[in-house]
Write a protein that holds these residues in place. Structure first.
Motif, PDB file in Angstrom:
ATOM      1  N   SER A  55      52.368  -3.913  47.856  1.00  9.24           N
ATOM      2  CA  SER A  55      52.705  -3.745  46.439  1.00  9.24           C
ATOM      3  C   SER A  55      52.668  -5.078  45.706  1.00  9.24           C
ATOM      4  O   SER A  55      52.209  -5.168  44.562  1.00  9.24           O
ATOM      5  N   GLN A  83      49.940  -5.881  42.893  1.00  5.24           N
ATOM      6  CA  GLN A  83      50.446  -6.233  41.564  1.00  5.24           C
ATOM      7  C   GLN A  83      49.896  -7.584  41.104  1.00  5.24           C
ATOM      8  O   GLN A  83      49.400  -7.728  39.981  1.00  5.24           O
ATOM      9  N   LYS A 135      50.422  -3.118  34.075  1.00  2.00           N
ATOM     10  CA  LYS A 135      50.734  -3.487  35.453  1.00  2.00           C
ATOM     11  C   LYS A 135      50.663  -2.256  36.357  1.00  2.00           C
ATOM     12  O   LYS A 135      50.896  -1.129  35.922  1.00  2.00           O
ATOM     13  N   PHE A 170      52.649  -1.667  38.978  1.00  3.45           N
ATOM     14  CA  PHE A 170      54.040  -1.253  39.161  1.00  3.45           C
ATOM     15  C   PHE A 170      54.887  -1.853  38.045  1.00  3.45           C
ATOM     16  O   PHE A 170      54.544  -2.893  37.489  1.00  3.45           O
ATOM     17  N   ARG A 171      55.989  -1.203  37.757  1.00  2.00           N
ATOM     18  CA  ARG A 171      56.874  -1.756  36.730  1.00  2.00           C
ATOM     19  C   ARG A 171      57.427  -3.101  37.155  1.00  2.00           C
ATOM     20  O   ARG A 171      57.693  -3.957  36.304  1.00  2.00           O
ATOM     21  N   ALA A 176      57.311  -5.607  41.055  1.00  3.81           N
ATOM     22  CA  ALA A 176      57.098  -5.716  42.497  1.00  3.81           C
ATOM     23  C   ALA A 176      58.105  -6.722  43.060  1.00  3.81           C
ATOM     24  O   ALA A 176      58.533  -7.637  42.348  1.00  3.81           O
ATOM     25  N   LEU A 182      57.987  -3.209  45.828  1.00  6.00           N
ATOM     26  CA  LEU A 182      58.050  -1.786  45.541  1.00  6.00           C
ATOM     27  C   LEU A 182      59.464  -1.279  45.264  1.00  6.00           C
ATOM     28  O   LEU A 182      59.647  -0.394  44.416  1.00  6.00           O
ATOM     29  N   HIS A 233      61.856  -2.632  43.692  1.00  6.01           N
ATOM     30  CA  HIS A 233      62.236  -2.881  42.307  1.00  6.01           C
ATOM     31  C   HIS A 233      61.539  -1.908  41.350  1.00  6.01           C
ATOM     32  O   HIS A 233      62.089  -1.577  40.288  1.00  6.01           O
ATOM     33  N   HIS A 234      60.355  -1.452  41.708  1.00 11.16           N
ATOM     34  CA  HIS A 234      59.647  -0.477  40.883  1.00 11.16           C
ATOM     35  C   HIS A 234      60.477   0.797  40.742  1.00 11.16           C
ATOM     36  O   HIS A 234      60.618   1.341  39.635  1.00 11.16           O
ATOM     37  N   LYS A 241      63.414   0.298  38.500  1.00  7.23           N
ATOM     38  CA  LYS A 241      62.997   0.349  37.101  1.00  7.23           C
ATOM     39  C   LYS A 241      62.760   1.782  36.634  1.00  7.23           C
ATOM     40  O   LYS A 241      62.873   2.079  35.435  1.00  7.23           O
TER      41      LYS A 241
END
Length: 375
Positions: free
Chosen positions: A308, A312, A332, A334-335, A337, A339, A341-342, A345
């Protein structure tokens, strides 16, 4: 140590014959690791708190993490003690696999400790410069590759020293020429250590996944070291590999003991001291067991976290270069990285993310264990 002292007494005192059994010593390593964690944990945490060795939280991270600012870090020292001490007590110290695994853990732990020290104690925001951290990891990978190439730890094994097994296939191996074997070892060591490091971002996440993965590797080590099991399952036999089960059991116990203090809300974080040591241990054990591809299954969550970040970063740089920074910021992959933290979010609670990643970790370990028969 106990084996060398007490097992010989088994001829006269039947009770001491237990020390000849790997299962008994592995269980002893788990219990010892838990006791070491519980005994040294509070004092280590108190000392870290007194020295004001606290975690630095990124401003761009999830808002809920700001309350963790100042939580003691470098707690990986607890894991190191709770892994190395039981291994030295319960494993056979004349087994080169165990010696290599211990050295790998200490080497990577030292790199992580230096990084934590520079970043937190010395106040250098970047810690150990990335290229020097990578150099330390690659140096160990190079040393391990050369050592295994010229001094195979299991010369009587039924698989070449520069080969690795492939899950789901009987007696099928990938053989590396020496010039490719060493880069492969370096890749596994650096990849595993950095993957665990990237996963260590939520309370108890990396710690619990470590316990799961260590338990799975302990099972594989025990099976690969027994000629009767490998013969029945059509696997390659690695004489002496069973002793790695003791090391992995100690790592599992150390992780569980540290989880007591690291569970949400965490009293202490492992820092790079713990995460790099754990990743280095897993990478080394996988190489010694010729199970590098199984590492991707057992540590599937670790792999996903690393991918991830790579995805990213790579996509962001490409879009920034081709379409500008504003476009890259708005598109992006992912919101955020890594993963975990994605999902934060997306609105998942921290404990929800951790629990579900645990489930995925167990699933990956079970899939890996299923490969023993699905061939």
């Amino acid at each position: 140590m106990f084996y060398h002292w007490l097992a010989p007494l088994g001829k006269e005192f039947l009770l001491f014959n237990l020390f000849n059994y790997i299962g008994f010593r592995a269980a002893g390593a788990v219990v010892t690791a838990l006791l070491v964690s519980f005994l040294v944990g509070p004092s280590v945490i108190a000392r870290l708190r007194a020295k004001k060795i606290g975690q630095v939280i990124r401003a761009e991270g999830p808002a809920s993490h700001q309350g963790k600012r100042g939580t003691p870090t470098m707690g990986g020292v607890i894991i190191l003690l709770a892994t190395i001490v039981p291994t030295l007590l319960w494993a056979r110290l004349d087994n080169r696999m165990v010696v290599v695994a211990v050295l790998a853990t200490l080497w990577m732990g030292a790199i992580g400790f230096l990084d934590d020290y520079l970043k937190i104690v010395q106040g250098r925001s970047r810690g150990l410069v990335a290229k020097w951290k990578l150099a330390g990891q690659c140096t160990f990978g190079l040393a391990l590759g050369l050592y295994l190439l010229f001094f195979p730890v299991v010369p009587e094994a039924t698989i070449p020293a520069t080969a690795t097994t492939v899950p789901f296939f009987k007696y099928y191996v990938v053989w590396f020429a020496p010039v490719l074997f060493i880069p492969f070892v370096i890749f596994i060591i650096t990849g595993a250590s950095n993957a665990v490091n990237l996963t260590d971002g939520l309370d108890g996440l990396a710690t619990g996944l470590t316990a799961i993965a260590a338990a799975a590797f302990a099972g594989f080590a025990y099976i690969f070291g027994r000629v009767d099991f490998t013969s029945y399952l059509n696997l390659f036999h690695l004489p002496g590999a069973g002793e790695l089960a003791v090391f992995c059991a100690a790592l599992m116990g150390g992780a569980l003991g540290f989880l007591w203090f690291n569970a949400h809300p965490a009293e202490v974080f492992m820092g790079d001291t713990g995460s790099l040591a754990i990743g280095g241990a897993f990478g080394t054990v996988a190489i010694l067991l010729k199970a590098e591809f199984l590492l991707a299954l057992i540590g599937g969550v670790f792999v996903a976290e690393a991918i991830s970040v790579l995805l990213q970063t790579g996509v962001y740089r490409y879009r920034k270069r081709s379409r500008g920074r504003e476009y890259a910021d708005a598109h992006k992959v992912f919101r955020m990285a890594p993963l975990h933290h994605h999902f934060e979010k997306l609105g998942w609670a921290e404990t929800t993310v951790v629990t579900r990643f645990y489930i995925l970790g167990v699933f990956g370990a079970l899939v890996a264990l299923a490969t023993l028969k699905l061939r």
